[in-house]
Every structure is written in structure tokens, then in C-alpha cells.
Design a protein around this motif. Structure first.
Motif, PDB file in Angstrom:
ATOM      1  N   GLY A  43      -4.600   2.504  -6.828  1.00 26.52           N
ATOM      2  CA  GLY A  43      -3.746   1.548  -7.450  1.00 26.52           C
ATOM      3  C   GLY A  43      -2.609   0.766  -6.740  1.00 26.52           C
ATOM      4  O   GLY A  43      -2.060  -0.406  -6.936  1.00 26.52           O
ATOM      5  N   GLU A  46      -4.007  -2.879  -5.287  1.00 23.44           N
ATOM      6  CA  GLU A  46      -3.998  -3.903  -6.361  1.00 23.44           C
ATOM      7  C   GLU A  46      -2.586  -4.358  -6.530  1.00 23.44           C
ATOM      8  O   GLU A  46      -2.082  -5.630  -6.793  1.00 23.44           O
ATOM      9  N   SER A  47      -1.568  -3.444  -6.605  1.00 17.71           N
ATOM     10  CA  SER A  47      -0.366  -3.867  -7.095  1.00 17.71           C
ATOM     11  C   SER A  47       0.370  -4.691  -5.870  1.00 17.71           C
ATOM     12  O   SER A  47       1.176  -5.633  -6.236  1.00 17.71           O
ATOM     13  N   ALA A  49      -1.426  -6.709  -4.067  1.00 14.83           N
ATOM     14  CA  ALA A  49      -2.259  -7.922  -4.120  1.00 14.83           C
ATOM     15  C   ALA A  49      -1.457  -8.800  -5.167  1.00 14.83           C
ATOM     16  O   ALA A  49      -1.348  -9.956  -4.902  1.00 14.83           O
ATOM     17  N   ARG A  50      -1.038  -8.054  -6.282  1.00  9.84           N
ATOM     18  CA  ARG A  50      -0.388  -8.779  -7.372  1.00  9.84           C
ATOM     19  C   ARG A  50       0.952  -9.553  -6.984  1.00  9.84           C
ATOM     20  O   ARG A  50       1.226 -10.746  -7.093  1.00  9.84           O
ATOM     21  N   HIS A  78     -10.430  -4.842   0.664  1.00 11.33           N
ATOM     22  CA  HIS A  78     -10.689  -4.711  -0.714  1.00 11.33           C
ATOM     23  C   HIS A  78     -11.473  -6.038  -1.430  1.00 11.33           C
ATOM     24  O   HIS A  78     -10.665  -6.709  -2.160  1.00 11.33           O
ATOM     25  N   LEU A  81     -10.862  -6.987  -5.140  1.00  6.17           N
ATOM     26  CA  LEU A  81      -9.648  -7.850  -5.661  1.00  6.17           C
ATOM     27  C   LEU A  81      -9.668  -9.180  -5.671  1.00  6.17           C
ATOM     28  O   LEU A  81      -8.724  -9.809  -6.026  1.00  6.17           O
ATOM     29  N   THR A  84      -8.138 -10.972  -8.612  1.00  7.21           N
ATOM     30  CA  THR A  84      -6.689 -10.880  -8.713  1.00  7.21           C
ATOM     31  C   THR A  84      -6.168 -12.182  -7.889  1.00  7.21           C
ATOM     32  O   THR A  84      -5.108 -12.636  -8.151  1.00  7.21           O
TER      33      THR A  84
END
Length: 453
Positions: A43, A46-47, A49-50, A78, A81, A84
Motif C-alpha cells: 500500500g 498507492e499512498s 501516488a495519491r 506500478h 495505479l 489513481t
């Protein structure tokens, strides 16, 4: 590691707003590296990337640009993603002012175009204003992304791709852009199966594994060695020429020693890349740049101390008399960049060329250079190949006319006829007398090389 990654990423997020631009950029890059190397645990990517996506909406140009560039790398590692990263891209493109950031957003639109409804229309606006785009990186990204988008949404992209190819194939501001556009056009016009073209254009390698770096981050020393042999077969084979060319056929480059008295910043003569000079010099070992002082006279033994590094002073041979009416300034010197610029400014049709047979073959380039140095003709570069000796020379006429002579001379060895070919271009002075003066230079060279001609 997964235990401290959240704290580190949080601290880096605070540094993004630092007043120091460099610190801010480094913070964003560091977050990207953590995501790409998968060292933060499940995770984490993704964190990050946000966080980067949120930075695209910040009203700080360098942060937006750096975040867009970071997202390109994160998406390479990735691809899952994309949902996102995709939503804010059209909006980010409208407000991005940094050219590198804009190129990154355009690239992302090409990657995410299948899930971004506005992607073709966002790129079409750039295509319509193509002539106003100054950055080659943005143009290249636009071309590549439009090609990728064509295979994802052909009905919407076909016409705009045609307009873009028409403009980019005629664009000479960037060789890379021009060549890519021609390649894409030829692929589309000649391929029988467009699936093959799609695989060439759109397929991206899947990078898997913990801590795996991108290709450009691997084996820096090998990459730098290959770059020294760019535009040769070394690039195709992926290894330096010493691994596939026999030693007797390898061209050895001779560079100035560190203690050489010339300016260390002077560009090497091997970088001359105009009107065929590039190909010649790629096959030629580099001679020394002519120093401002007059070159040293030949040693009695026949060896020449061109740089004046000899331990003992040598007796100068009597200078060869030049024909009346043409002498050269003894201390004239130009850099490699100046030589290139002047050579490039004169068309081949304006040059004077001559060829003559030789009686004797010079044993080395040094003998020719030393003979010409006695008439104040300097050497920019020289070298010996199995079939020929090559020289790039220059001189400026004395007496106030200021005409500069740029000379390319090639001595052909047996089994070809033993001969010398001379090509002369001029700069400055009375150009109406260019050919007349160049012929006088050839006469000077004949006299200086009388032992061979």
C-alpha cells in the motif's frame, strides 16, 4: 523498510513546501524512489501516488512539474495505479507552465488515455497550437502519446494524428522529433498488420521485483563507455568496440595529458561534425590542438616534439621559404568550436579541391605536421588509418587581409595511388579572391611538402 516508511514519507511531504526549491524537488523525487523500489511495504506505492496526484493541483509550478515527472516513473513500475493517476491529468495539463512538467503530463495522458475521456481533446488543443510549442520534449511527448492513443481510440484520434505527423515530419528544430515522426509515419503506411505497429509503439516492459531499478539507472559505467562510441555498432551490440573489433583494426584516440598547457575547457577536435567531417574524425585519432605559440621545430633525428615537452632544447631546422605573396600569421589559433562554425558556414561548392601524386610516403603524421608548421600552418586534428593519413589544418594570411583557411588533407597509401587530396574553405577577408588565395595556399603546401611531392 515497512516500519519507518510512513514516517519518512510524511516528513518528505512536509519538505515539499520548503522555500528552498531544490529541497522541495528532492523531497518529491525521494517519495517517487520509495514507491518505485517497493521498500515501503504493501500500500505504500498507492499512498505515495495519491500524494503526488494531490501535488498536481498545488499552485507551485516546480512542485507540480516534479510531481508529474515522479508519477511517470511510478506508473512505469506500478501500471495498476492508472485509475489513481488518471482523473486530474486534463486539468493539470491546462495549468502546467513548466515544460518538463507539461511533457510528463502529456506522456501520462498517452498512458492513461483509455480511461481518461478527455484525453484526445486535451492533446488536440496542443496539436492545434503546435507552432507555438518551443520545447522539443513536449513535442516528442505529444507525438508519442498521440500514437499510443490512436490504438486505444482510433476514431477520435485518426485525423489529429495525421495533422501532427504532417507538422512533425517537417519540423527541423529537433532531429529526434523529426526521425521519430518519420518512423511512425513509415510504420503506419507500410505495415500490413497494425497490431505489429501497436506492439512496437504501445508495449511497455513490466518491471517487477523488489528494489529493481529502471534501465537508465543500471550500469552507469557501461552506459558512459557506450556513449563515447555513440552512432557506431557498439550501440547495437550493447558493448564497446574492443569486444568485437580485432585489436589491429581498432582506432586509438590520443588525448591531451592533464598537464597540457592548453585550456582544459577547449573542445576536442573530434567533435567537428559538419559536411562529412564527423565520419572522418570518428575514424581518426585526435592530434593535439595547436598552441598559441609557434609549434616546436623538428628534432634532428626526425622525431617531432609538437608540444615542447622535451627535456633538452632542440635545434630548429631552417624554415622552408613560402612563395612570394602568401605568408601566414605565426601565432594564429582557433578552438574546435570556431573551426566547426567557420567550416559549416561555407558550402562545399565554394571550396577549392586539388589532388596530386606523391613521390614518397610520409612515415607518420608528425613529419607532415612539422613540415607545415614551418610555414605557420597549424593542425587541428590528424590521424593514421590503415589506408590513409588525415589532417585538419588551418592558417590565417598575414599582412592584414585576415583571410582564414580551413584545410582538409588526405594522403592515400598504397595499394591505391600514392597521392594527396586537399580541400580548402575560406573565412573572412576578400571572398572575391577566395579561390585565388586558396590556390596560393596549395602552392605553399607543395613547397613545404617538397620531400614527398
Amino acid at each position: 523498510n515497512p516500519d519507518n516508511a510512513p514516517d519518512i514519507v510524511s516528513e518528505l511531504g512536509e519538505c515539499v513546501g520548503d522555500k528552498d526549491t531544490q529541497m522541495s524537488r528532492l523531497a518529491v523525487r525521494s517519495m517517487s524512489q520509495i514507491a518505485c523500489r517497493d521498500v515501503g511495504g504493501e500500500g505504500c506505492a498507492e499512498s505515495i501516488a495519491r500524494r503526488l496526484v494531490e501535488m498536481l493541483d498545488l499552485d507551485v509550478s516546480h512542485v507540480c512539474a516534479e510531481a508529474a515527472t515522479a508519477l511517470v516513473d511510478v506508473l512505469r513500475k506500478h501500471p495498476e495505479l492508472k485509475p489513481t493517476v488518471a482523473p486530474p491529468l486534463p486539468r493539470a495539463l491546462r495549468y502546467m507552465t513548466d515544460t518538463d512538467g507539461k511533457a510528463s503530463v502529456v506522456h501520462l495522458l498517452g498512458e492513461c488515455g483509455d480511461i481518461v475521456n478527455e484525453a484526445p481533446y486535451a492533446l488536440e488543443k496542443l496539436i492545434d497550437s503546435y507552432d507555438d510549442i518551443k520545447s522539443a520534449n513536449v513535442k516528442i511527448a505529444l507525438l508519442t502519446s498521440t500514437m499510443k492513443l490512436f490504438f486505444k481510440r482510433p476514431p477520435e484520434v485518426q485525423k489529429m494524428l495525421g495533422r501532427l505527423l504532417a507538422k512533425s515530419t517537417e519540423d527541423v528544430s529537433s532531429q529526434d522529433l523529426h526521425d521519430r515522426a518519420l518512423m511512425y509515419y513509415r510504420l503506419l503506411s507500410s505495415a500490413g498488420d497494425l497490431k505489429i505497429v501497436e506492439n512496437v509503439v504501445s508495449t511497455s516492459p513490466v518491471i517487477v521485483g523488489h528494489g529493481i531499478n529502471f534501465a537508465e539507472e543500471e550500469d552507469k559505467e557501461q552506459r558512459e563507455a557506450l556513449m563515447k562510441e555513440f552512432n557506431t555498432l557498439s550501440i547495437l551490440y550493447g558493448t564497446t568496440s574492443e569486444n568485437f573489433i580485432a585489436e589491429e583494426y581498432q582506432v586509438k584516440l590520443v588525448r591531451m595529458p592533464k598537464e597540457h598547457p592548453l585550456d582544459a575547457g577547449a573542445p576536442p577536435a573530434a567533435d567537428l561534425s559538419v559536411n562529412g567531417v564527423t565520419e572522418t574524425l570518428q575514424q581518426t585519432s585526435i592530434g593535439e590542438i595547436a598552441p598559441e605559440a609557434a609549434p616546436a621545430a623538428p628534432v634532428a633525428s626526425g622525431e617531432v616534439d609538437l608540444l615542447g615537452f622535451g627535456d633538452e632544447p632542440v635545434a630548429a631546422a631552417p624554415p622552408t621559404a613560402a612563395p612570394a605573396g602568401m605568408t601566414f600569421e605565426p601565432s594564429f589559433n582557433i578552438t574546435g568550436d570556431e573551426y566547426q562554425a567557420k567550416w559549416e558556414a561555407v558550402s562545399d561548392s565554394a571550396a577549392l579541391s586539388d589532388m596530386m601524386l606523391l613521390r614518397n610516403q610520409p612515415a607518420s603524421t608528425d613529419l607532415v605536421e612539422s613540415a607545415l608548421s614551418l610555414v605557420n600552418m597549424s593542425t587541428m586534428a590528424s590521424g593514421e588509418l590503415p589506408t590513409e593519413l588525415k589532417f585538419f589544418l588551418y592558417a590565417r594570411e598575414a599582412g592584414g587581409s585576415g583571410m582564414i583557411f580551413l584545410i582538409q588533407a588526405v594522403i592515400f597509401k598504397p595499394p591505391s595511388d600514392l597521392s594527396i587530396s586537399i580541400t580548402i574553405k575560406t573565412s573572412g577577408g576578400d571572398q572575391a579572391k577566395s579561390h585565388e588565395s586558396s590556390q596560393k595556399v596549395i602552392d605553399v603546401m607543395k613547397t613545404a611538402l617538397k620531400d614527398f611531392i
